[in-house]
Motif scaffolding. Structure first.
Motif, PDB file in Angstrom:
ATOM      1  N   GLU A 257       0.691  -1.156  -0.112  1.00  0.00           N
ATOM      2  CA  GLU A 257      -0.169   0.057   0.183  1.00  0.00           C
ATOM      3  C   GLU A 257       0.856   0.993  -0.004  1.00  0.00           C
ATOM      4  O   GLU A 257       0.269   2.202  -0.001  1.00  0.00           O
ATOM      5  CB  GLU A 257      -0.907  -0.057   1.120  1.00  0.00           C
ATOM      6  CG  GLU A 257      -1.844  -0.995   1.260  1.00  0.00           C
ATOM      7  CD  GLU A 257      -2.705  -1.102  -0.105  1.00  0.00           C
ATOM      8  OE1 GLU A 257      -3.353  -0.134  -0.598  1.00  0.00           O
ATOM      9  OE2 GLU A 257      -3.037  -2.380  -0.448  1.00  0.00           O
ATOM     10  N   TRP A 258       2.082   1.135  -0.065  1.00  0.00           N
ATOM     11  CA  TRP A 258       3.118   2.480  -0.267  1.00  0.00           C
ATOM     12  C   TRP A 258       2.545   3.500  -1.204  1.00  0.00           C
ATOM     13  O   TRP A 258       2.570   2.634  -2.241  1.00  0.00           O
ATOM     14  CB  TRP A 258       4.339   1.768  -0.459  1.00  0.00           C
ATOM     15  CG  TRP A 258       5.477   2.902  -0.290  1.00  0.00           C
ATOM     16  CD1 TRP A 258       6.029   3.643  -1.212  1.00  0.00           C
ATOM     17  CD2 TRP A 258       6.279   3.222   1.065  1.00  0.00           C
ATOM     18  NE1 TRP A 258       6.902   4.664  -0.570  1.00  0.00           N
ATOM     19  CE2 TRP A 258       7.218   4.190   0.687  1.00  0.00           C
ATOM     20  CE3 TRP A 258       6.233   2.618   2.241  1.00  0.00           C
ATOM     21  CZ2 TRP A 258       7.923   4.755   1.635  1.00  0.00           C
ATOM     22  CZ3 TRP A 258       7.066   3.341   3.179  1.00  0.00           C
ATOM     23  CH2 TRP A 258       7.899   4.303   2.853  1.00  0.00           C
ATOM     24  N   MET A 259       2.549   4.678  -0.956  1.00  0.00           N
ATOM     25  CA  MET A 259       2.109   5.385  -2.100  1.00  0.00           C
ATOM     26  C   MET A 259       3.183   5.903  -3.013  1.00  0.00           C
ATOM     27  O   MET A 259       4.472   6.053  -2.460  1.00  0.00           O
ATOM     28  CB  MET A 259       1.509   6.842  -1.544  1.00  0.00           C
ATOM     29  CG  MET A 259       0.028   6.359  -0.676  1.00  0.00           C
ATOM     30  SD  MET A 259      -1.149   5.671  -1.631  1.00  0.00           S
ATOM     31  CE  MET A 259      -1.098   6.818  -3.061  1.00  0.00           C
ATOM     32  N   VAL A 260       3.133   5.990  -4.113  1.00  0.00           N
ATOM     33  CA  VAL A 260       4.236   6.169  -5.332  1.00  0.00           C
ATOM     34  C   VAL A 260       3.496   7.482  -5.879  1.00  0.00           C
ATOM     35  O   VAL A 260       2.456   7.307  -6.624  1.00  0.00           O
ATOM     36  CB  VAL A 260       4.338   5.076  -6.220  1.00  0.00           C
ATOM     37  CG1 VAL A 260       5.536   5.501  -7.235  1.00  0.00           C
ATOM     38  CG2 VAL A 260       4.850   3.923  -5.401  1.00  0.00           C
ATOM     39  N   ASP A 261       4.491   8.612  -6.040  1.00  0.00           N
ATOM     40  CA  ASP A 261       3.916   9.694  -6.761  1.00  0.00           C
ATOM     41  C   ASP A 261       4.901  10.186  -7.823  1.00  0.00           C
ATOM     42  O   ASP A 261       4.808  11.296  -8.274  1.00  0.00           O
ATOM     43  CB  ASP A 261       3.227  10.845  -5.698  1.00  0.00           C
ATOM     44  CG  ASP A 261       4.389  11.347  -5.006  1.00  0.00           C
ATOM     45  OD1 ASP A 261       5.764  11.035  -5.084  1.00  0.00           O
ATOM     46  OD2 ASP A 261       4.107  11.902  -3.882  1.00  0.00           O
ATOM     47  N   GLY A 262       6.227   9.375  -7.757  1.00  0.00           N
ATOM     48  CA  GLY A 262       6.988   9.920  -8.687  1.00  0.00           C
ATOM     49  C   GLY A 262       8.042   8.783  -9.202  1.00  0.00           C
ATOM     50  O   GLY A 262       8.012   7.780  -8.510  1.00  0.00           O
TER      51      GLY A 262
ATOM     52  N   GLU B  64      19.893   9.037  -7.419  1.00  0.00           N
ATOM     53  CA  GLU B  64      20.603  10.228  -6.873  1.00  0.00           C
ATOM     54  C   GLU B  64      19.340  11.236  -6.213  1.00  0.00           C
ATOM     55  O   GLU B  64      19.861  11.977  -5.325  1.00  0.00           O
ATOM     56  CB  GLU B  64      21.477  10.922  -7.806  1.00  0.00           C
ATOM     57  CG  GLU B  64      22.665  10.116  -8.071  1.00  0.00           C
ATOM     58  CD  GLU B  64      22.461   9.311  -9.506  1.00  0.00           C
ATOM     59  OE1 GLU B  64      23.354   8.703 -10.058  1.00  0.00           O
ATOM     60  OE2 GLU B  64      21.156   9.361  -9.861  1.00  0.00           O
ATOM     61  N   LYS B  65      18.441  11.450  -6.766  1.00  0.00           N
ATOM     62  CA  LYS B  65      17.428  12.417  -6.620  1.00  0.00           C
ATOM     63  C   LYS B  65      16.057  12.068  -6.061  1.00  0.00           C
ATOM     64  O   LYS B  65      15.277  12.561  -5.762  1.00  0.00           O
ATOM     65  CB  LYS B  65      16.976  13.053  -7.922  1.00  0.00           C
ATOM     66  CG  LYS B  65      18.130  13.889  -8.518  1.00  0.00           C
ATOM     67  CD  LYS B  65      17.943  14.929  -9.756  1.00  0.00           C
ATOM     68  CE  LYS B  65      19.068  15.388 -10.363  1.00  0.00           C
ATOM     69  NZ  LYS B  65      18.560  16.295 -11.600  1.00  0.00           N
ATOM     70  N   ALA B  66      16.046  10.563  -6.082  1.00  0.00           N
ATOM     71  CA  ALA B  66      14.599  10.088  -5.630  1.00  0.00           C
ATOM     72  C   ALA B  66      14.447  10.114  -4.257  1.00  0.00           C
ATOM     73  O   ALA B  66      15.325  10.037  -3.139  1.00  0.00           O
ATOM     74  CB  ALA B  66      14.644   8.609  -5.873  1.00  0.00           C
ATOM     75  N   GLY B  67      13.095  10.415  -3.853  1.00  0.00           N
ATOM     76  CA  GLY B  67      12.705  10.455  -2.348  1.00  0.00           C
ATOM     77  C   GLY B  67      11.838   9.329  -1.976  1.00  0.00           C
ATOM     78  O   GLY B  67      11.905   8.425  -2.677  1.00  0.00           O
ATOM     79  N   ALA B  68      11.402   9.445  -0.705  1.00  0.00           N
ATOM     80  CA  ALA B  68      10.798   8.274  -0.126  1.00  0.00           C
ATOM     81  C   ALA B  68       9.471   7.763  -1.180  1.00  0.00           C
ATOM     82  O   ALA B  68       9.112   6.552  -0.953  1.00  0.00           O
ATOM     83  CB  ALA B  68      10.281   8.629   1.215  1.00  0.00           C
ATOM     84  N   PHE B  69       8.879   8.558  -1.842  1.00  0.00           N
ATOM     85  CA  PHE B  69       7.789   8.197  -2.666  1.00  0.00           C
ATOM     86  C   PHE B  69       8.084   8.169  -3.822  1.00  0.00           C
ATOM     87  O   PHE B  69       7.081   8.135  -4.788  1.00  0.00           O
ATOM     88  CB  PHE B  69       6.501   9.198  -2.293  1.00  0.00           C
ATOM     89  CG  PHE B  69       6.163   9.234  -0.975  1.00  0.00           C
ATOM     90  CD1 PHE B  69       5.590   8.325  -0.255  1.00  0.00           C
ATOM     91  CD2 PHE B  69       6.592  10.498   0.019  1.00  0.00           C
ATOM     92  CE1 PHE B  69       5.001   8.258   1.186  1.00  0.00           C
ATOM     93  CE2 PHE B  69       6.036  10.352   1.369  1.00  0.00           C
ATOM     94  CZ  PHE B  69       5.360   9.287   1.894  1.00  0.00           C
ATOM     95  N   ASP B  70       9.117   7.960  -4.385  1.00  0.00           N
ATOM     96  CA  ASP B  70       9.823   7.858  -5.831  1.00  0.00           C
ATOM     97  C   ASP B  70      10.046   6.405  -6.082  1.00  0.00           C
ATOM     98  O   ASP B  70      10.619   5.590  -4.961  1.00  0.00           O
ATOM     99  CB  ASP B  70      10.934   8.646  -5.995  1.00  0.00           C
ATOM    100  CG  ASP B  70      10.621  10.263  -6.246  1.00  0.00           C
ATOM    101  OD1 ASP B  70       9.222  10.484  -6.523  1.00  0.00           O
ATOM    102  OD2 ASP B  70      11.433  10.904  -5.911  1.00  0.00           O
ATOM    103  N   ILE B  71       9.945   6.069  -7.230  1.00  0.00           N
ATOM    104  CA  ILE B  71      10.754   4.878  -7.873  1.00  0.00           C
ATOM    105  C   ILE B  71      12.028   5.099  -8.379  1.00  0.00           C
ATOM    106  O   ILE B  71      12.109   6.190  -9.170  1.00  0.00           O
ATOM    107  CB  ILE B  71       9.805   4.168  -8.715  1.00  0.00           C
ATOM    108  CG1 ILE B  71       8.338   3.775  -8.359  1.00  0.00           C
ATOM    109  CG2 ILE B  71      10.063   2.783  -9.213  1.00  0.00           C
ATOM    110  CD1 ILE B  71       7.391   3.310  -9.438  1.00  0.00           C
TER     111      ILE B  71
END
Length: 347
Positions: A20-25, A30-37
């Motif tokens: 259920e982890w939310m993905v929004d980008g 190098e640039k990815a954050g917690a809600f990125d793939i």
């Protein structure tokens, strides 16, 4: 959207983490954050991606045996492809439907709900624009043009009357689709040229992308067709009556003369030149600046899969390299020796 939504759509195996982890980008590691793939398709990239701040990492099955705690891991046979498709799914749309006040839309044009028509765009009579399509500023859509759903026509593109586009077609700025082909009949007495009728059609199938300032001519008496999934780079020209196959790649500055065909999955690299009535077989790869003479057929018959054709006339790259090596030897053999050059100098 959730990670499980992406897996349901794209496949893959969630080996660690919260479905259920939310993905929004989607981003580089190098640039990815917690809600990125992020993705990794080599050993070095796996190490870097697993150390990154990316909340989700996509990699090939059987990479490390242990993964960092708290990171979602998806295994896929083609992690880069999975990442690319996921990026499209999670991309935030800024598309707001509506017609700009300065746009000109013919009264009998059919523009579905959800279409965005930008400033100074022109949509001609009897044109049909499908739901979710974007028509950029200054684009010109001619009479009787049909554009499918979720297409993107960028600013200043011109689509001539009678052209048909399927769904999810992307046409970049400055492209011209459906212009007259370069066809003339010469008067053998006076030397004057009269244009041969250019009254055919142009059909662009689903999921085609056409680069900036590229041109595709309409058929003369019949049809020019760009088949599903073909990708055309910037500054490419496709002449009249051509048939470009599914998933073909045409790279920048390639020119294809009239009545030629390019088979499914073929790749034409940059600055390739194709004469008229040429047939390029399925899966053929033509290296940069290769040329094919009028009326010739290039195929993979008798060649190993993945063979690259190169040169003018195009032939297997290994053959070209052997020819060049032989020419170099011949040139060296014909070159006067240092002793002969000294003797001549003293005469």
């Amino acid at each position: 959207m959730t990670l499980q939504d992406l897996i349901d759509e794209l496949g893959g195996n969630l080996v660690q983490g919260d479905k259920e982890w939310m993905v929004d980008g989607a981003n580089s590691h190098e640039k990815a954050g917690a809600f990125d793939i992020a993705f990794a398709d080599s050993d070095a990239a796996v190490t870097a991606a697993l150390k990154s701040n990316a909340g989700v990492v996509v990699l090939k099955p059987g990479a490390p045996t242990e993964y960092p705690h708290g990171k979602c891991i998806v295994e896929s046979d083609q992690p880069k492809l999975w990442f690319a498709k996921a990026a499209h799914l999670v991309k935030k749309s800024t598309h707001v439907a509506g017609i700009a006040h300065s746009a000109i839309v013919a009264q009998d044009a059919k523009v579905d709900q959800g279409v965005l028509v930008g400033p100074c765009a022109v949509i001609g009579m009897h044109a049909r624009i499908g739901d979710g399509t974007i028509i950029g500023a200054g684009a010109v859509i001619g009479e009787n043009v049909t554009i499918g759903m979720r297409c993107h026509i960028y600013p200043r593109a011109v689509i001539y009357p009678g052209t048909t586009l399927g769904d999810r077609v992307v046409v970049h700025a400055g492209a011209v689709l459906g212009a007259d082909g370069f066809g003339y009949v010469r008067d053998s007495v006076t030397g004057e040229y009269t244009q041969f009728p250019q009254q055919g059609t142009l059909t662009i199938e689903d999921d085609v992308e056409i680069g900036a300032n590229s041109t595709v001519d309409r058929g003369a008496l019949e049809e020019t067709r760009i088949r599903r999934g073909a990708k055309i780079d910037n500054l490419v020209h496709v002449g009249h009556n051509c048939d470009i196959g599914e998933n073909v790649i045409l790279v920048a500055l390639t020119g294809i003369s009239g009545s030629s065909t390019v088979g499914k999955g073929a790749v034409l690299a940059g600055q390739v030149g194709i004469g008229d009535h040429v047939h390029i077989g399925p899966g053929v790869i033509l290296g940069g600046q290769s040329g094919v003479f009028n009326g010739k057929t290039i195929s993979n018959e008798g060649q190993r899969p993945g063979t690259v054709m190169f040169g003018t006339p195009a032939r297997p790259l290994k053959q070209v390299l052997r020819e060049q090596a032989l020419l170099t030897k011949l040139a060296k053999a014909a070159r006067p020796s240092q002793k002969e050059e000294t003797s001549k100098a003293g005469e």
